[in-house]
Design an enzyme around this catalytic site. Structure first.
Site, PDB file in Angstrom:
ATOM      1  N   ASP A   1      13.878  -0.287 -34.314  1.00  0.00           N
ATOM      2  CA  ASP A   1      12.670  -1.108 -34.456  1.00  0.00           C
ATOM      3  C   ASP A   1      11.807  -0.658 -35.633  1.00  0.00           C
ATOM      4  OD1 ASP A   1      13.097  -2.851 -32.442  1.00  0.00           O
ATOM      5  OD2 ASP A   1      11.781  -1.868 -30.991  1.00  0.00           O
TER       6      ASP A   1
ATOM      7  N   LYS B   1       9.947  -6.118 -36.967  1.00  0.00           N
ATOM      8  CA  LYS B   1       9.245  -7.327 -37.371  1.00  0.00           C
ATOM      9  C   LYS B   1       8.017  -7.044 -38.215  1.00  0.00           C
ATOM     10  CE  LYS B   1       6.778  -7.435 -33.038  1.00  0.00           C
ATOM     11  NZ  LYS B   1       6.382  -8.158 -31.864  1.00  0.00           N
TER      12      LYS B   1
ATOM     13  N   MET C   1      -1.888  -1.970 -29.630  1.00  0.00           N
ATOM     14  CA  MET C   1      -1.845  -3.310 -30.266  1.00  0.00           C
ATOM     15  C   MET C   1      -3.183  -4.027 -30.166  1.00  0.00           C
ATOM     16  SD  MET C   1       1.890  -4.470 -28.785  1.00  0.00           S
ATOM     17  CE  MET C   1       1.714  -3.760 -27.159  1.00  0.00           C
TER      18      MET C   1
HETATM   19  N1  SAH Z   1       6.780   1.760 -27.041  1.00  0.00           N
HETATM   20  C1  SAH Z   1       5.716   2.185 -27.910  1.00  0.00           C
HETATM   21  C2  SAH Z   1       4.650   1.121 -28.048  1.00  0.00           C
HETATM   22  C3  SAH Z   1       5.146  -0.140 -28.717  1.00  0.00           C
HETATM   23  S1  SAH Z   1       3.884  -1.325 -28.920  1.00  0.00           S
HETATM   24  C4  SAH Z   1       5.131   3.498 -27.396  1.00  0.00           C
HETATM   25  O1  SAH Z   1       5.446   3.922 -26.274  1.00  0.00           O
HETATM   26  O2  SAH Z   1       4.368   4.142 -28.130  1.00  0.00           O
HETATM   27  C5  SAH Z   1       3.353  -0.996 -30.563  1.00  0.00           C
HETATM   28  C6  SAH Z   1       1.991  -0.343 -30.561  1.00  0.00           C
HETATM   29  O3  SAH Z   1       2.112   1.042 -30.277  1.00  0.00           O
HETATM   30  C7  SAH Z   1       1.279  -0.385 -31.886  1.00  0.00           C
HETATM   31  O4  SAH Z   1       0.645  -1.622 -32.102  1.00  0.00           O
HETATM   32  C8  SAH Z   1       0.271   0.723 -31.697  1.00  0.00           C
HETATM   33  O5  SAH Z   1      -0.777   0.325 -30.861  1.00  0.00           O
HETATM   34  C9  SAH Z   1       1.109   1.744 -30.940  1.00  0.00           C
HETATM   35  N2  SAH Z   1       1.733   2.718 -31.846  1.00  0.00           N
HETATM   36  C10 SAH Z   1       3.035   2.989 -31.962  1.00  0.00           C
HETATM   37  N3  SAH Z   1       3.248   3.971 -32.858  1.00  0.00           N
HETATM   38  C11 SAH Z   1       2.043   4.327 -33.318  1.00  0.00           C
HETATM   39  C12 SAH Z   1       1.579   5.295 -34.259  1.00  0.00           C
HETATM   40  N4  SAH Z   1       2.417   6.112 -34.918  1.00  0.00           N
HETATM   41  N5  SAH Z   1       0.254   5.391 -34.479  1.00  0.00           N
HETATM   42  C13 SAH Z   1      -0.619   4.613 -33.830  1.00  0.00           C
HETATM   43  N6  SAH Z   1      -0.238   3.669 -32.940  1.00  0.00           N
HETATM   44  C14 SAH Z   1       1.064   3.538 -32.676  1.00  0.00           C
END
Ligand code: SAH
Length: 286
Positions: A51, A73, A188
């Site tokens: 992803d 995406k 998000m």
């Molecule tokens: N499965 C992922 C979340 C996916 S949804 C998890 O457990 O972390 C995607 C959202 O995750 C982004 O919009 C943001 O809010 C958060 N996110 C993921 N990686 C991030 C990062 N390195 N820094 C800040 N927010 C992050």
């Protein structure tokens, strides 16, 4: 320096059977935050479907010859529909490949990993799931913010900033959230941040409550904005803070004044040793 090519340290390392799809959480960004089970999976996979939020340095650990497919995406590219990702995983597994589905953070936290896993099981494909450090916990830790602290919160709630339609999440019970969760961690949430913070204030949260917005958490371009509930959306825009971001709302944010370890490793002094004002310090007894 001696190069270490050793296999993984002693442990129970599952074999990656051909035809199996392994859902793996890559963690929030910093490659070192992936698990050893994850490394074991990467070293065996035939095809890796990853992803947008996966740090591609992690892919360097794949075995030579492994195939890599992007299913993200971001960057203005169109999003492959969730259904087509699931169908692709099924197709690869049926062709007898060892398929690694690599997702940012934890695959079962706001990552649609649950939906993909369901589709695979419904298609009769065996799966294995290895969790990852979710951004809402690991990202905060890299900003010096504990998700819980005994003096602050006995509960923490993870909330998505939009639902399947892309709107601010309609199913959230804002009064209950505002009242029941001293610390709220938003994923998000940048797009609808003004709406979300307004809903929390309307339902009783203090406009001056501390908020941290952690962008690109755990990565070299990590940025942390400290603000308040009423100012958060404006400040994010003013300072040009870009997603991906984790937003933490609550008094644990104040602990960053003591615990911003990354800044301290670069020579900064803690801004406060008692940010919660409890008056307790081990320094007195040491
Ligand atoms: N499965 C992922 C979340 C996916 S949804 C998890 O457990 O972390 C995607 C959202 O995750 C982004 O919009 C943001 O809010 C958060 N996110 C993921 N990686 C991030 C990062 N390195 N820094 C800040 N927010 C992050």
């Amino acid at each position: 320096m001696e190069q270490i090519h050793s296999p993984l340290p002693p442990g129970d390392w599952p074999d990656f059977a051909p035809g199996l799809v392994w859902l793996l959480g890559a963690g929030p960004g910093d490659p070192g935050l992936m698990t050893l089970h994850g490394l074991n999976a990467l070293r065996q996979a035939d095809v890796i479907v990853y992803d947008a939020l996966v740090d591609t340095r992690i892919l360097d650990w794949r075995r030579p010859g492994a195939q890599v497919e992007y299913a993200g995406k971001r960057g203005g590219k169109p999003s492959p529909k969730q259904r087509s990702i699931s169908l692709r995983l099924i197709e690869l597994a049926r062709a007898g490949h060892r398929v690694l589905r690599l997702k940012g953070g934890d695959p079962f936290v706001f990552g649609r990993g649950g939906e993909e896993a369901q589709a695979l099981v419904q298609a009769g494909i065996p799966i294995r799931v290895t969790p990852g450090i979710t951004a809402g916990v690991g990202g905060l830790a890299y900003a010096g913010i504990p998700a819980t602290h005994r003096d602050v919160n006995q509960a923490v709630t993870f909330v998505t900033g939009h639902d399947a339609t892309g709107q601010a999440p309609a199913a959230i019970n804002w009064p209950a959230l505002a009242r029941g969760s001293p610390v709220i961690v938003l994923y998000m949430a940048i797009k609808h941040l003004a709406q979300i913070t307004a809903a929390l204030i309307e339902n009783g949260r203090g406009p001056s409550e501390p908020v941290a917005v952690v962008s690109n958490a755990t990565l070299p371009n990590q940025r942390v904005l400290e603000t308040t509930l009423s100012q958060a959306a404006t400040d994010v825009a003013t300072h040009g803070i870009e997603p991906p971001c984790i937003v933490c709302i609550g008094r644990t944010v104040a602990l960053r004044q003591t615990l911003d370890w990354a800044a301290q490793l670069s020579g900064a002094a803690p801004r406060s040793l008692d940010p919660l004002g409890t008056g307790e310090s081990l320094a007195d007894s040491a």
